[in-house]
Design an enzyme around this catalytic site. Structure first.
Site, PDB file in Angstrom:
ATOM      1  CG  LEU A 256      42.835  24.373  34.933  1.00 25.83           C
ATOM      2  CD1 LEU A 256      42.886  23.565  36.229  1.00 25.83           C
ATOM      3  CD2 LEU A 256      42.437  23.292  33.838  1.00 25.83           C
ATOM      4  CG  ASP A 257      37.398  28.278  33.272  1.00 28.84           C
ATOM      5  OD1 ASP A 257      37.133  28.558  33.968  1.00 28.84           O
ATOM      6  OD2 ASP A 257      37.286  27.635  31.931  1.00 28.84           O
ATOM      7  CB  THR A 258      38.956  32.880  36.591  1.00 27.48           C
ATOM      8  OG1 THR A 258      39.550  33.290  36.277  1.00 27.48           O
ATOM      9  CG2 THR A 258      38.735  32.530  38.327  1.00 27.48           C
ATOM     10  CD  GLU A 259      34.500  30.392  38.999  1.00 32.05           C
ATOM     11  OE1 GLU A 259      33.578  30.454  39.518  1.00 32.05           O
ATOM     12  OE2 GLU A 259      35.011  31.809  39.134  1.00 32.05           O
ATOM     13  CB  THR A 260      38.395  25.318  34.902  1.00 34.48           C
ATOM     14  OG1 THR A 260      37.473  25.224  34.263  1.00 34.48           O
ATOM     15  CG2 THR A 260      38.199  23.163  34.862  1.00 34.48           C
TER      16      THR A 260
END
Length: 246
Positions: free
Chosen positions: A110-114
């Site tokens: 998951l990307d950092t903001e997800t």
């Protein structure tokens, strides 16, 4: 013990050890024809099996072998990097995991903001298959998108959009709610491309404000709080073993 090792273990003992039922209740399940071994219904008592290699089912549900590995679910918070280490000193998955000497692989970056569901395991073969696109394991996300999406835009998402690296068609798109300045949508797809959900919503003019993965195959976050972990349940692991054909 030697008899068990050379000839297998009695089926009712395997079921009892897996927590399905007591040995006596397991015998009743066998009598009722509710137990299968390698695709065949077993009705005779005393059948010996190898729980490591035989595929055992009760009422159609796969009973996983005795656990030799860790299988964890983490509800990743926003702002956490999907790695075990970060040279920039940012928070990583390792900050939320129980102390263990085992090397854990994370499945489903998951990307950092997800935020949301990540599976972690030290079973390398299982991790590889779960992440591999050929097994088409579906993933479900809850999207908070900017603006009010009309039904036409939702239909466009449902039919699929073309991105710079090719078309993407979700398995399912479901409206959750609309408000004055945002829309909540559930999206299920088996795509694994980088930031694919965010790019889909950018393509229809409704950028993602907040994104959470809530499911991978049969696994659901449920009441797992942000930053918490839990073990996969027997039912979840059994269903995933079927999905990835192990």
């Amino acid at each position: 013990m030697a008899d068990d090792e050379t000839e297998g273990i009695r089926l009712q003992k395997v079921l009892a050890s897996a927590g399905i039922a007591s040995r006596r209740a397991s015998e009743i399940l066998i009598d009722e024809g509710r137990v299968e071994v390698n695709g065949q219904v077993v009705t005779e008592q005393g059948r010996r099996v190898n729980p490591e290699t035989d595929h055992i089912r009760v009422d159609g549900a796969r009973i996983p072998p005795p656990r030799r590995h860790l299988y964890l679910v983490l509800n990743k918070p926003r702002g956490v990097v999907s790695t075990m280490e970060d040279p920039e000193g940012r928070r990583t998955l390792a900050d939320y995991l129980p102390r263990t000497k085992e090397r854990l692989f994370h499945v489903g970056r998951l990307d950092t903001e997800t935020e949301g569901l990540i599976v972690l395991t030290n079973d390398g073969d299982f991790a590889h298959r779960l992440a591999h696109p050929s097994y088409e394991v579906p993933k479900t996300y809850v999207v908070q998108a900017a603006g009010v999406m009309d039904n036409r835009t939702l239909k466009r998402l449902e039919k699929g959009v073309t991105l710079e690296d090719g078309p993407v068609k979700p398995d399912k798109v479901k409206l959750i709610s609309r408000a004055a300045d945002r829309t909540m949508v559930s999206v299920t797809l088996h795509e694994g491309r980088n930031r694919v959900v965010r790019r889909m919503f950018d393509a229809v003019g409704h950028p993602v404000d907040r994104l959470s993965r809530t499911g991978i195959g049969p696994i659901r976050l449920g009441n797992l709080r942000s930053g918490e972990t839990r073990d996969l349940t027997r039912e979840e692991l059994g269903a995933l073993l079927d999905l990835v054909q192990l």
